[in-house]
Design a protein around this motif. Structure first.
Motif, PDB file in Angstrom:
ATOM      1  N   THR A 219      14.373  10.856  -7.134  1.00 43.66           N
ATOM      2  CA  THR A 219      13.966   9.848  -6.155  1.00 43.66           C
ATOM      3  C   THR A 219      13.470  10.482  -4.857  1.00 43.66           C
ATOM      4  O   THR A 219      12.473  10.036  -4.289  1.00 43.66           O
ATOM      5  N   CYS A 220      14.154  11.511  -4.406  1.00 47.33           N
ATOM      6  CA  CYS A 220      13.766  12.140  -3.140  1.00 47.33           C
ATOM      7  C   CYS A 220      12.480  12.941  -3.292  1.00 47.33           C
ATOM      8  O   CYS A 220      11.628  12.948  -2.390  1.00 47.33           O
ATOM      9  N   THR A 221      12.319  13.612  -4.434  1.00 52.95           N
ATOM     10  CA  THR A 221      11.077  14.344  -4.676  1.00 52.95           C
ATOM     11  C   THR A 221       9.906  13.384  -4.751  1.00 52.95           C
ATOM     12  O   THR A 221       8.839  13.624  -4.162  1.00 52.95           O
ATOM     13  N   THR A 222      10.074  12.281  -5.472  1.00 48.66           N
ATOM     14  CA  THR A 222       8.964  11.343  -5.627  1.00 48.66           C
ATOM     15  C   THR A 222       8.636  10.626  -4.322  1.00 48.66           C
ATOM     16  O   THR A 222       7.492  10.215  -4.108  1.00 48.66           O
ATOM     17  N   ARG A 223       9.609  10.480  -3.451  1.00 49.75           N
ATOM     18  CA  ARG A 223       9.331   9.924  -2.122  1.00 49.75           C
ATOM     19  C   ARG A 223       8.320  10.814  -1.391  1.00 49.75           C
ATOM     20  O   ARG A 223       7.344  10.323  -0.805  1.00 49.75           O
ATOM     21  N   VAL A 224       8.539  12.116  -1.473  1.00 53.39           N
ATOM     22  CA  VAL A 224       7.633  13.062  -0.815  1.00 53.39           C
ATOM     23  C   VAL A 224       6.286  13.108  -1.528  1.00 53.39           C
ATOM     24  O   VAL A 224       5.220  13.122  -0.885  1.00 53.39           O
TER      25      VAL A 224
ATOM     26  N   LEU B 171      10.157  21.708   0.963  1.00 53.78           N
ATOM     27  CA  LEU B 171       8.715  21.849   1.150  1.00 53.78           C
ATOM     28  C   LEU B 171       8.420  23.125   1.905  1.00 53.78           C
ATOM     29  O   LEU B 171       9.047  23.397   2.939  1.00 53.78           O
ATOM     30  N   GLU B 172       7.484  23.916   1.398  1.00 52.96           N
ATOM     31  CA  GLU B 172       7.022  25.120   2.087  1.00 52.96           C
ATOM     32  C   GLU B 172       5.601  24.897   2.581  1.00 52.96           C
ATOM     33  O   GLU B 172       4.710  24.529   1.813  1.00 52.96           O
ATOM     34  N   ASP B 173       5.406  25.111   3.871  1.00 51.54           N
ATOM     35  CA  ASP B 173       4.086  25.037   4.488  1.00 51.54           C
ATOM     36  C   ASP B 173       3.895  26.324   5.276  1.00 51.54           C
ATOM     37  O   ASP B 173       4.320  26.439   6.427  1.00 51.54           O
ATOM     38  N   ASN B 174       3.281  27.321   4.623  1.00 53.24           N
ATOM     39  CA  ASN B 174       3.158  28.670   5.190  1.00 53.24           C
ATOM     40  C   ASN B 174       4.542  29.204   5.530  1.00 53.24           C
ATOM     41  O   ASN B 174       5.376  29.346   4.661  1.00 53.24           O
ATOM     42  N   ASP B 175       4.838  29.442   6.807  1.00 51.90           N
ATOM     43  CA  ASP B 175       6.122  30.051   7.172  1.00 51.90           C
ATOM     44  C   ASP B 175       7.180  29.001   7.521  1.00 51.90           C
ATOM     45  O   ASP B 175       8.272  29.340   7.997  1.00 51.90           O
TER      46      ASP B 175
ATOM     47  N   PHE C  35      13.637  20.666   4.416  1.00 52.83           N
ATOM     48  CA  PHE C  35      14.358  19.920   3.392  1.00 52.83           C
ATOM     49  C   PHE C  35      14.749  18.569   3.979  1.00 52.83           C
ATOM     50  O   PHE C  35      14.505  18.309   5.154  1.00 52.83           O
ATOM     51  N   GLU C  36      15.299  17.695   3.148  1.00 49.28           N
ATOM     52  CA  GLU C  36      15.571  16.286   3.445  1.00 49.28           C
ATOM     53  C   GLU C  36      14.269  15.502   3.357  1.00 49.28           C
ATOM     54  O   GLU C  36      13.356  15.656   4.167  1.00 49.28           O
ATOM     55  N   SER C  37      14.197  14.647   2.344  1.00 51.26           N
ATOM     56  CA  SER C  37      12.927  13.997   2.009  1.00 51.26           C
ATOM     57  C   SER C  37      12.351  13.151   3.141  1.00 51.26           C
ATOM     58  O   SER C  37      11.136  13.143   3.358  1.00 51.26           O
ATOM     59  N   ARG C  38      13.182  12.454   3.889  1.00 52.41           N
ATOM     60  CA  ARG C  38      12.661  11.619   4.963  1.00 52.41           C
ATOM     61  C   ARG C  38      12.083  12.468   6.094  1.00 52.41           C
ATOM     62  O   ARG C  38      11.073  12.094   6.705  1.00 52.41           O
ATOM     63  N   ALA C  39      12.703  13.599   6.353  1.00 51.85           N
ATOM     64  CA  ALA C  39      12.153  14.518   7.360  1.00 51.85           C
ATOM     65  C   ALA C  39      10.820  15.083   6.887  1.00 51.85           C
ATOM     66  O   ALA C  39       9.880  15.233   7.674  1.00 51.85           O
ATOM     67  N   ILE C  40      10.730  15.372   5.606  1.00 54.23           N
ATOM     68  CA  ILE C  40       9.491  15.928   5.049  1.00 54.23           C
ATOM     69  C   ILE C  40       8.366  14.898   5.127  1.00 54.23           C
ATOM     70  O   ILE C  40       7.244  15.219   5.543  1.00 54.23           O
ATOM     71  N   THR C  41       8.640  13.653   4.743  1.00 54.14           N
ATOM     72  CA  THR C  41       7.574  12.643   4.784  1.00 54.14           C
ATOM     73  C   THR C  41       7.098  12.401   6.218  1.00 54.14           C
ATOM     74  O   THR C  41       5.891  12.220   6.455  1.00 54.14           O
ATOM     75  N   SER C  42       8.010  12.417   7.163  1.00 54.79           N
ATOM     76  CA  SER C  42       7.619  12.237   8.565  1.00 54.79           C
ATOM     77  C   SER C  42       6.733  13.393   9.031  1.00 54.79           C
ATOM     78  O   SER C  42       5.741  13.185   9.747  1.00 54.79           O
TER      79      SER C  42
ATOM     80  N   ASP D 166       7.620   1.094   4.156  1.00 60.74           N
ATOM     81  CA  ASP D 166       7.505   0.517   2.821  1.00 60.74           C
ATOM     82  C   ASP D 166       7.621   1.606   1.762  1.00 60.74           C
ATOM     83  O   ASP D 166       8.333   1.451   0.763  1.00 60.74           O
ATOM     84  N   LEU D 167       6.931   2.703   1.993  1.00 57.36           N
ATOM     85  CA  LEU D 167       6.907   3.813   1.029  1.00 57.36           C
ATOM     86  C   LEU D 167       8.312   4.317   0.715  1.00 57.36           C
ATOM     87  O   LEU D 167       8.619   4.632  -0.437  1.00 57.36           O
ATOM     88  N   HIS D 168       9.172   4.382   1.712  1.00 60.40           N
ATOM     89  CA  HIS D 168      10.514   4.927   1.500  1.00 60.40           C
ATOM     90  C   HIS D 168      11.362   4.079   0.555  1.00 60.40           C
ATOM     91  O   HIS D 168      12.380   4.552   0.041  1.00 60.40           O
TER      92      HIS D 168
END
Length: 217
Positions: free
Chosen positions: A12-17, A57-61, A65-72, A167-169
């Protein structure tokens, strides 16, 4: 370099992202993490998320983690592409998105996630679902959905007449919930049902939902 998302297509958390990334039209690489082999508890993954929970989630350096933080983060970094999930150009709308993000995480998520866990995850772990826990959470969830029904009678989406991260969450957990015998909690509320049918019809989520399977589902 494409973003690297470590997780599982059924999570669920992966698919949220993943849904957020698709809404923002962002290229990413999904690096599978085998939950059944406990890869998320191994040192290589714990270096990305010390709590041993997917996704990461890795974005360069930068590693998040935590799906809601990643989506934001994704919605903010890529605000000029894809769907505007945070309503950056309107302070009032942006504030309402934040309100409903909190409603989802604090009011909707606890009873919803507990019900989904008991119905789907507990049996996979060799446990018997606790019907008393399910029943108690269905009562709480019904009360939250009553509030949603009232809100959605006046606006198309939760924060207003626009689709947003709020809504997405709701998508991932509710998708599994709708495969339980308790789906009537959504279906018997006409405005909630219309909202649900709308947000699940979006191409970004339909693409993600293809991999959302528990066992032989």
């Amino acid at each position: 370099m494409a973003l690297k998302l470590y997780g599982a297509p059924m999570s669920t958390c992966t698919t949220r992202v993943m849904t957020c990334l698709h809404e923002k039209s962002v290229d990413f690489e999904l690096v599978p993490v085998n939950l059944f082999a406990a890869e998320h508890k191994q040192p290589a993954f714990l270096a990305k998320n010390p709590f041993g929970q997917i996704p990461a989630l890795e974005d360069n350096d930068l590693t998040l983690f935590e799906s809601r933080a990643i989506t934001s983060y994704v919605a903010e970094k890529f605000k000029e592409t894809g769907t505007d999930l945070l309503r950056h150009k309107d302070l009032k709308e942006a504030a309402l998105v934040k309100v409903w993000l909190e409603v989802e995480s604090q009011q909707f998520h606890p009873p919803m996630s507990s019900t989904v866990y008991q119905f789907f995850v507990a049996p996979i772990q060799g446990k018997t679902p606790d019907q008393a826990i399910i029943d108690a959470n269905l009562v709480k969830l019904g009360q939250v959905l009553d509030m949603y029904e009232t809100k959605l009678s006046s606006t198309k989406y939760l924060a207003g007449d626009f689709y947003s991260l709020a809504d997405l969450h709701h998508l991932s957990y509710t998708y599994y919930f709708m495969k339980t015998p308790f789906a009537s909690l959504i279906n018997e509320r006409p405005h909630v049902k219309a909202w649900w049918e709308d947000i699940t019809s979006r191409p970004a989520f339909k693409k993600v939902a293809e991999g959302m399977k528990f066992g032989g589902d």
